[in-house]
Design a protein around this motif. Structure first.
Motif: not given
Ligand code: GTP
Ligand code: MG
Length: 241
Positions: A43-46, A119-120, A152-153, A156-159
């Motif tokens: 949820r935080y990542a989004d 983490d996000a 953990y997302d 980001e756009a890219k890893r």
């Protein structure tokens, strides 16, 4: 009767680490807690991802073992991309952020204490300290670790996963999850490849076994080898290509 440790108790084989044989936590509860933590993180990542989009920020999450050369690469990269900034996670110290600030860029340190990954939610807090004026690329240097950060997302756009030539060619096979999620794998410290008899062909074959589609680039922060291709990849990625 427990045959594996010979303790004489009758129990499933998920002992606690101690020797007192306290009742084990049922495996199903462990899974629930982990799933819940990852759901909260998502949820935080989004939210972070939405915020990055609204600010026009292209965000790259850099992951690798400790010492693979994440900060060294960013020290060379940030001055070449004047509209870039960085945040960096470590358990302790401000050392990496100070190194990056010495290269003239805005850099924020996140200290995680005992936590083995960013983490996000940590990133969301650090964003409150980020001056986004004129910034369109943000690098997030994750805590050095080939396991935990993979799950953990951060929004980001890219890893980008770094694998240094000194780590051995088998790391993609042994730690597949982090490589499977990589958009780009950087083979770093190429200036040392001959000295450590790095077998590039084997490393790439192992990577391809777990991550058939990740892009691969060779770089050396010491000699500058591969820097132009790396910068071109970043720019085309930030341009949405
Ligand atoms: N020869 C050589 N050494 C390098 C290169 N890149 C980094 N190093 C060295 O490798 C060591 C670790 O580099 P860092 O950039 O601190 O690695 P890191 O991945 O940021 O490490 P953590 O933040 O602790 O996970 C330092 O001694 C660097 O000078 C390279 O391209 N060639
Ligand atoms: Mg570092």
């Amino acid at each position: 009767m427990c045959d594996s440790c010979g303790c004489g108790h009758s129990h499933p084989h998920f002992h606690s680490a101690g020797s007192d044989h306290t009742p084990p936590v049922p495996a199903t509860r462990t899974v629930e807690v982990r799933t819940s933590a990852l759901a909260v993180n998502q949820r935080y990542a989004d939210e972070n991802r939405g915020w990055f989009r609204a600010k026009g920020l292209h965000v790259f999450n850099l992951l690798s073992s400790p010492g693979s050369g994440k900060t060294a690469l960013l020290e060379k990269t940030l001055p070449r991309l004047p509209h870039s900034a960085a945040m960096v996670g470590d358990l302790q110290t401000q050392r990496d952020a100070e190194r990056l600030r010495n290269s003239g860029a805005q850099a924020l340190q996140i200290t995680t204490g005992a936590t083995c990954h960013l983490d996000a939610h940590m990133v969301a807090h650090a964003l409150e300290r980020l001056n986004t004026d004129g910034v369109n690329i943000l690098f997030i240097e994750n805590v050095g670790n080939l396991v935990c950060p993979a799950s953990y997302d951060l929004g980001e756009a890219k890893r980008i996963v770094l694998l240094s030539v000194t780590e051995g060619e088998d790391k993609p096979l042994k730690y597949p999850v982090i490589f499977q999620k990589a958009d780009l794998v950087l083979l770093t410290k190429m200036d040392l490849a001959a000295a450590v008899e790095f077998n590039r062909e084997a490393a790439v074959a192992h990577l391809r076994a777990v991550a058939p589609n990740a892009a691969v680039l060779d770089v050396s922060s010491k000699t500058g080898e591969g820097m132009e291709a790396w910068l071109a990849w970043l720019e085309s990625s930030a341009a949405g290509a």
